[in-house]
Write a protein that holds these residues in place. Structure first.
Motif, PDB file in Angstrom:
ATOM      1  N   LEU A  68       0.553  -6.593  -6.453  1.00 60.24           N
ATOM      2  CA  LEU A  68      -1.044  -6.614  -6.470  1.00 60.24           C
ATOM      3  C   LEU A  68      -1.682  -7.761  -6.041  1.00 60.24           C
ATOM      4  CD1 LEU A  68      -3.524  -4.937  -7.261  1.00 60.24           C
ATOM      5  CD2 LEU A  68      -3.533  -5.831  -9.571  1.00 60.24           C
ATOM      6  N   ASN A  69      -1.184  -9.149  -6.310  1.00 68.18           N
ATOM      7  CA  ASN A  69      -1.757  -9.996  -5.654  1.00 68.18           C
ATOM      8  C   ASN A  69      -1.645 -10.210  -4.065  1.00 68.18           C
ATOM      9  OD1 ASN A  69      -2.449 -11.175  -8.194  1.00 68.18           O
ATOM     10  ND2 ASN A  69      -1.188 -13.044  -8.239  1.00 68.18           N
ATOM     11  N   GLN A  70      -0.611  -9.813  -3.780  1.00 73.10           N
ATOM     12  CA  GLN A  70      -0.332  -9.722  -2.277  1.00 73.10           C
ATOM     13  C   GLN A  70      -1.351  -8.648  -1.651  1.00 73.10           C
ATOM     14  OE1 GLN A  70       3.952  -9.011  -2.360  1.00 73.10           O
ATOM     15  NE2 GLN A  70       4.380 -11.221  -1.880  1.00 73.10           N
ATOM     16  N   LEU A  71      -1.461  -7.565  -2.081  1.00 72.10           N
ATOM     17  CA  LEU A  71      -2.047  -6.637  -1.682  1.00 72.10           C
ATOM     18  C   LEU A  71      -3.695  -7.253  -1.679  1.00 72.10           C
ATOM     19  CD1 LEU A  71      -1.246  -3.224  -3.316  1.00 72.10           C
ATOM     20  CD2 LEU A  71      -0.872  -3.963  -0.757  1.00 72.10           C
ATOM     21  N   ALA A  72      -4.128  -7.981  -2.860  1.00 72.86           N
ATOM     22  CA  ALA A  72      -5.542  -8.536  -2.617  1.00 72.86           C
ATOM     23  C   ALA A  72      -5.729  -9.496  -1.793  1.00 72.86           C
ATOM     24  CB  ALA A  72      -5.817  -9.193  -4.064  1.00 72.86           C
TER      25      ALA A  72
END
Length: 395
Positions: A68-72
């Motif tokens: 999720l952090n990478q997507l954000a």
């Protein structure tokens, strides 16, 4: 994709959702009546299922192991990544605080009769934290082995509890109207939090790969199973106790004791108590392990005795302090967890989908799978998220 992977992913979503938050539902919705509380539950399930599908839409254009952090960071930049990280940390701390408060209550309920003592509420919180903290400190493998056993026992206790509870339901209790309209506001954040499974979506995508059709089915069916169990639990608890009886006990242990005393059933009392203990333990194990790993990675602590001890202190001391000052803060902490969950499960998915759609449309790239509803659906989801936060702040 094998049927085994599909079924395992289904259970991962359902298992993440069904936890200690389920215990709070009758307490949070006390005074609303079965009809109104069920309607709120259906609406919030629909909202969370919609945003889960948005996550599937986002993941389809990223590698299967993307977090999720990478997507954000990819879609929203460094600020988006920071918001995602802070929201996740706040959510995990709030959930840990809730489970320590609830688990502490349960430990005190068991120890006082056994030892013939009158221990303060804080004693149970400390003992429960030390027990779970020791297991988490030993590592993921230890947590996995213990969690498998506890989860299996939890499902058995759940089936037994519902089988004993549902035949005792009285129709007159189910037809009762809300005692106060304002109670709806205070119930929404807790019910919303009980459908929080979005943190597990990247794990499911990593496990299955980016298979959009299968992922859509898993998100809908995996979240529908907890909805069904929650409705049965509400049917049993609100069908056995009147709204005024539910309103008299706003603590977890008080609710369990009253339910057991009204039915005069030792078997049911034991089943409810065992399920509550196991639900709190498994939920606390999973959430605290996630927080432990998150803090270890971000603080870059070494994987040795000294490093793990420091990480354990950072993980468990803040939520324990909350439980020591608010020993009956189970419902309160779950309500505050809703604020962070709104950011992670609504605001971030909606914003990322909006940016992704705009970017792909401008570049004339293939649209791929798009969740129905268009811009109106995204706007409504955002408004619902604002309403949940507003309900928590007003409640």
């Amino acid at each position: 994709m094998t049927q085994n992977k599909f079924f395992g992913s289904l259970l991962l979503i359902a298992g993440t959702t069904i936890g200690a938050g389920m215990l709070a539902l009758p307490i949070a919705s006390a005074g609303l009546g079965f009809g109104v509380s069920s309607l709120i539950m259906l609406l919030l399930w629909g909202l969370m299922a919609y945003t889960a599908l948005l996550m599937v839409e986002i993941h389809q254009f990223a590698p299967s192991d993307t977090s999720l952090n990478q997507l954000a960071r990819t879609l929203l930049g460094a600020k988006g990544q920071v918001i995602a990280s802070v929201a996740l940390m706040f959510l995990l701390y709030a959930l840990c605080a809730a489970y320590i408060a609830g688990g502490g209550e349960q430990v005190n309920q068991k120890l006082n009769p056994w030892l013939g003592l009158d221990l303060p509420p804080q004693a149970g919180a400390v003992l429960f934290t030390l027990l779970i903290g020791t297991i988490v400190g030993l590592g993921t493998h230890c947590v996995d082995l213990i969690n498998r056993v506890l989860f299996s026992l939890k499902i058995i206790a759940l089936i037994l509890m519902l089988a004993l509870l549902l035949p005792q339901v009285e129709g007159t209790h189910l037809l009762e109207l809300p005692l106060e309209q304002g109670l709806i506001v205070s119930a929404i954040p807790v019910i919303f939090t009980s459908f929080g499974f979005h943190g597990s979506i990247p794990s499911v995508v990593r496990y299955l790969g980016v298979e959009v059709k299968s992922l859509r089915k898993i998100m809908l069916l995996g979240s529908a199973l907890p909805l069904l169990i929650y409705l049965l639990w509400q049917l049993g608890s609100q069908g056995v106790l009147s709204q005024s009886q539910l309103m008299t006990n706003q603590s977890l242990s008080g609710f369990i004791n009253q339910l057991a005393s009204v039915l005069h059933s030792q078997y049911l009392s034991s089943a409810i108590s065992v399920f509550a203990d196991l639900a709190l333990a498994t939920s606390f194990l999973g959430v605290s392990l996630g927080l432990f790993d998150f803090m270890a990675a971000n603080l870059r602590q070494q994987d040795n005795a000294a490093g793990r001890s420091i990480t354990a202190a950072i993980t468990f001391v803040p939520p324990l302090c909350f439980a020591l000052f608010y020993p009956q803060g189970f419902i309160t902490a779950l309500g505050y967890a809703a604020i962070a969950l709104v950011i992670l499960a609504i605001f971030l998915p909606v914003t990322m989908v909006w940016v992704q759609r705009q970017t792909r449309d401008k570049a004339n790239l293939p649209q791929g799978y798009r969740v129905a509803g268009g811009k109106i659906g995204l706007l409504l989801a955002m408004l619902c998220g604002v309403a949940v936060i507003g309900a928590q702040l007003l409640g």
